[in-house]
Design a protein around this motif. Structure first.
Motif, short mmCIF file in Angstrom:
data_model
loop_
_atom_site.label_atom_id
_atom_site.label_comp_id
_atom_site.label_asym_id
_atom_site.label_seq_id
_atom_site.Cartn_x
_atom_site.Cartn_y
_atom_site.Cartn_z
N THR A 1 39.61 16.16 42.42
CA THR A 1 39.49 15.31 43.60
C THR A 1 38.93 16.09 44.79
N GLY B 1 35.50 16.31 37.75
CA GLY B 1 35.18 15.71 39.04
C GLY B 1 33.77 15.20 39.17
N PHE C 1 33.63 11.37 39.24
CA PHE C 1 34.29 11.00 40.49
C PHE C 1 33.37 11.29 41.69
N THR C 2 32.68 12.44 41.66
CA THR C 2 31.77 12.81 42.74
C THR C 2 30.64 11.80 42.86
N LEU D 1 40.00 6.82 46.28
CA LEU D 1 40.55 8.14 45.98
C LEU D 1 41.95 8.02 45.38
N GLN E 1 41.72 6.46 41.88
CA GLN E 1 41.11 7.35 40.89
C GLN E 1 42.03 8.50 40.50
N MET E 2 43.02 8.82 41.33
CA MET E 2 43.97 9.86 40.94
C MET E 2 44.69 9.47 39.65
N LEU F 1 42.26 9.96 36.85
CA LEU F 1 42.07 11.37 36.52
C LEU F 1 43.23 11.90 35.69
#
Length: 329
Positions: free
Chosen positions: A108, A204, A207-208, A258, A261-262, A265
């Motif tokens: 993250t 990541g 996610f990025t 964010l 998405q945690m 992840l």
């Protein structure tokens, strides 16, 4: 709808989701081939011993009795024992949580540090080479499989360049911090950073790319609003308008993503942990799958479901607190 009713509805929905996960995992175990007693004892066990274990574990009971017994155990936090190691599943799950959380948080951080500046640059330089480059990066990041990217990073940066190590980490984050506090040494923390860099980049990347596109889209929408034109007309510096006002208003949906998405992840680190031999829940899940250790597999999957649902409820609650219109919708 009041905040209390909103939370109750979200909690009930979360409980229903977790119950569904538990039921599906039990159903998969019930229809999977093979005798659990034989898996626990090995191929050389006698028939008398196998029958004894089946009786002891309740495997001779009807399927619905086994289901309700298993469901009752889950409610009180009893996940059973691993068929292979004969250890409590709760302990085997808990001891791997820190490594998975470390990797999720590091991924993250990587996404935030790279994606937000890249999204701002892309939005403020539309239809320029920087915008095209950021768009291409986003497309590549979203479409690149994690396992392939991880293998390429190991090959290029680990094997060929020799910049980063490729084996299992020798020290965890908590241990490195304790060493820093007790002895004032940064050595263990540096070792931990070396080992987590490649897994964090791998996990990541998707996610990025997602945050980059979200930041660009939000910035483009905000830059076209009247308050931006008025701020520039007053002579405010463009950097101040861009970062203090425009980016600040763009951050609300980004923070929501964010948080959501945690949870993703935590559950999506399985492949990355396997590629890098990272001692987290994902690697333990793969080991349990290979050994057909159903109690351990069920415990890990249920924990991931609980973590995902909990994070979603927390994020929804915070977002609803900041924007009460969501409760009405």
């Amino acid at each position: 709808m009041t905040m209390g009713k909103f939370l109750i509805r979200r909690l009930l929905q979360g409980i229903f989701v977790i119950w569904g996960v538990i039921t599906i995992m039990f159903g998969l175990r019930a229809v999977s081939p093979g005798d659990p007693a034989t898996l626990m004892l090995g191929e050389g066990a006698t028939q008398e011993l196998i029958e004894h274990v089946r009786e002891q574990e309740g495997l001779n009971e009807p399927i619905y009795v086994q289901y309700f017994d298993y469901l009752q155990g889950m409610v009180v936090g009893d996940f059973g024992y691993s068929w292979i190691s004969n250890r409590e599943v709760e302990a085997m799950v808990i001891e791997r949580i820190p490594a998975t959380v470390e990797l999720a948080v590091a991924a993250t951080v990587v996404a935030i540090v790279i994606a937000i500046p890249l999204g701002v640059i892309s939005a403020t330089r539309r239809n320029e080479s920087a915008d095209y480059g950021a768009t291409l990066f986003s497309l590549l990041g979203i479409s690149t499989p994690n396992f392939w990217l991880g293998l390429m990073l190991i090959l290029i940066l680990g094997v060929w360049a020799g910049i980063f190590p490729t084996g299992r980490r020798p020290v965890g984050f908590a241990e490195a911090v304790m060493t820093l506090v007790q002895h004032g040494s940064l050595y263990d923390l540096g070792i931990w950073l070396q080992y987590i860099t490649l897994p964090a980049l791998t996990l990541g990347t998707y996610f990025t790319a997602l945050i980059t596109r979200l930041t660009r889209s939000g910035m483009v929408d905000e830059l076209g609003k009247p308050y931006v034109t008025a701020s520039r007309a007053k002579g405010l510096p463009s950097v101040l308008v861009r970062y203090k006002h425009v980016l600040r208003n763009t951050m609300i949906p980004i923070i929501t993503v964010l948080g959501l998405q945690m949870g993703t992840l935590l559950g999506g680190a399985v492949i990355t942990e396997t590629v890098f031999n990272w001692p987290g829940l994902g690697l333990r899940l793969i080991d349990a799958l290979n050994a057909r250790d159903w109690p351990l597999m069920q415990g890990i999957v249920v924990f991931i479901a609980i973590a995902f649902v909990s994070i979603n409820i927390i994020v929804d609650s915070l977002y609803t607190y900041l924007n009460p219109q969501v409760r009405e919708e």
